[in-house]
Design an enzyme around this catalytic site. Structure first.
Site, PDB file in Angstrom:
ATOM      1  N   CYS A  12     -44.142  11.982 -40.880  1.00  0.00           N
ATOM      2  CA  CYS A  12     -45.545  12.426 -40.932  1.00  0.00           C
ATOM      3  C   CYS A  12     -45.689  13.734 -41.700  1.00  0.00           C
ATOM      4  CB  CYS A  12     -46.064  12.602 -39.506  1.00  0.00           C
ATOM      5  SG  CYS A  12     -47.698  13.342 -39.406  1.00  0.00           S
ATOM      6  N   TRP A  24     -46.322   7.022 -30.767  1.00  0.00           N
ATOM      7  CA  TRP A  24     -44.990   7.317 -31.275  1.00  0.00           C
ATOM      8  C   TRP A  24     -44.001   7.150 -30.127  1.00  0.00           C
ATOM      9  CZ3 TRP A  24     -44.405   8.444 -36.417  1.00  0.00           C
ATOM     10  CH2 TRP A  24     -45.563   8.836 -37.124  1.00  0.00           C
ATOM     11  N   THR A  60     -51.298  11.815 -31.832  1.00  0.00           N
ATOM     12  CA  THR A  60     -50.793  12.283 -33.119  1.00  0.00           C
ATOM     13  C   THR A  60     -49.647  13.280 -32.962  1.00  0.00           C
ATOM     14  OG1 THR A  60     -52.394  14.110 -33.223  1.00  0.00           O
ATOM     15  CG2 THR A  60     -53.071  11.983 -34.175  1.00  0.00           C
ATOM     16  N   VAL A  61     -48.888  13.407 -34.033  1.00  0.00           N
ATOM     17  CA  VAL A  61     -47.898  14.463 -34.188  1.00  0.00           C
ATOM     18  C   VAL A  61     -48.346  15.329 -35.369  1.00  0.00           C
ATOM     19  CG1 VAL A  61     -45.935  13.245 -33.204  1.00  0.00           C
ATOM     20  CG2 VAL A  61     -46.476  12.895 -35.608  1.00  0.00           C
ATOM     21  N   TYR A  70     -54.889   9.748 -48.524  1.00  0.00           N
ATOM     22  CA  TYR A  70     -55.293   8.795 -47.483  1.00  0.00           C
ATOM     23  C   TYR A  70     -56.647   8.180 -47.798  1.00  0.00           C
ATOM     24  CZ  TYR A  70     -51.425  10.242 -44.521  1.00  0.00           C
ATOM     25  OH  TYR A  70     -50.164  10.479 -44.015  1.00  0.00           O
TER      26      TYR A  70
END
Length: 336
Positions: A44, A77, A111-112, A175
């Site tokens: 990521c 994740w 999210t990370v 993105y």
């Protein structure tokens, strides 16, 4: 998993957990060594910012790190890289568990990067733009001797201005191109992306770094997109006017940073490729992961030292990567 909304522009969910870890703990979370765990994936780009800043500042002991695997499903994740598929400190299989510990009704992105309070098992923050700034400012008493000033007061207005346009047109711009739901949305993102890359090339033609004569937060944020460009964004996201390796100034700039301790030694190209090509099944339904590109160019001479500048200013480079945090051989051209 689906990221494309047919007929629409890509819109990133920016509803982050904005609790902050600060020196004085004003939100209830003081910057205490060993209290928290930084959860990342090397795939990521947003998490990679935190990995780089943590290493540059020497926060490895103060803020231990958990590395999730390169792929995830609609839930979360996972910690498949760890024995038994569980993070050895948090004791969880999925990062989702730490978000639900914070809020059982949590309905935002899992999210990370995310910082988890080890005692409670709750996510404290996943606000990635603020997170790295706080590592520079709020965690300053715990920096290593010789840590660079990544967000110096005199340069903050310039850094903030550069970061704003780079995020809009480049970091998030790739993105917007890759997940565009219409030709019009894609074309707009594509044109804005390459116009900004041209602007960056002109800016960097006579300056080794984006702001000032040392590495700053601005360079970290641009690097994590550039290092993924040829491996995934050029083909997978259709950002294909030119490869990074065909843009001479940006290619040399990216190689300069890659060869700077704290940058390239955190990059796992295998995880990057597997994440994008396996997780984004709506734009790569076959799940075929490309073998390329050739990574050997990342260690070629860059010629940027002639522009002057000192990457760490009056500080020093970080020491060797701890063995337990080293990128596996074969996943990087460094020492491969």
């Amino acid at each position: 998993m689906s990221y494309v909304s047919p007929g629409k522009e890509y819109s990133r969910d920016s509803r982050y957990v904005t609790t902050r870890i600060t020196a004085e703990g004003r939100d209830g979370y003081p910057a205490e060594p060993g209290r928290y765990r930084l959860v990342v994936s090397r795939a990521c780009p947003w998490a990679s910012r935190a990995v780089i800043v943590r290493r540059l500042l020497g926060l490895e002991q103060a803020l231990p790190m958990a590395v999730a695997g390169p792929v995830h499903d609609e839930h979360s994740w996972t910690f498949g890289l760890d024995p038994g598929g569980r993070d050895p400190v948090l004791g969880i299989e999925r990062l989702e568990e730490a978000y639900l510990a914070l809020d059982p009704g949590y309905d935002r992105g899992i999210t990370v990067p995310a910082i988890v309070d080890v005692t409670s098992g709750k996510v404290v923050t996943n606000d990635f733009p603020q997170l790295t700034l706080d590592l520079s400012l709020e965690w300053a008493p715990h920096h290593r001797a010789g840590a660079p000033a990544l967000y110096p007061p005199a340069l903050r207005p310039q850094i903030d201005a550069v970061n704003e346009v780079v995020y809009r047109d480049v970091n998030n711009g790739v993105y917007r191109a890759g997940f565009a739901g219409s030709q019009e949305a894609y074309t707009d993102a594509y044109e804005r992306l390459f116009a900004r890359l041209d602007w960056l090339s002109a800016r960097l033609a006579g300056s080794r770094y984006l702001v000032g004569d040392t590495v700053t937060e601005a360079d970290v944020r641009l690097f994590t997109t550039l290092v993924r460009f040829d491996a995934v964004y050029h083909g997978h996201f259709k950002c294909n006017r030119h490869k990074l390796s065909e843009m001479p100034v940006l290619w040399a700039y990216a190689r300069d940073l890659f060869q700077t301790p704290g940058f390239g030694d955190t990059v796992d190209f295998d995880h990057i490729r597997r994440h994008y090509y396996l997780v984004h099944s709506d734009i790569n339904p076959t799940g075929i992961v490309p073998e390329g590109p050739d990574l050997s160019g990342w260690t070629a001479p860059h010629g940027r030292t002639a522009l002057g500048g000192r990457p760490f200013g009056d500080g020093s480079p970080p020491g060797p990567v701890a063995p337990e945090e080293a990128v596996p051989a074969g996943h990087t051209p460094l020492g491969a």
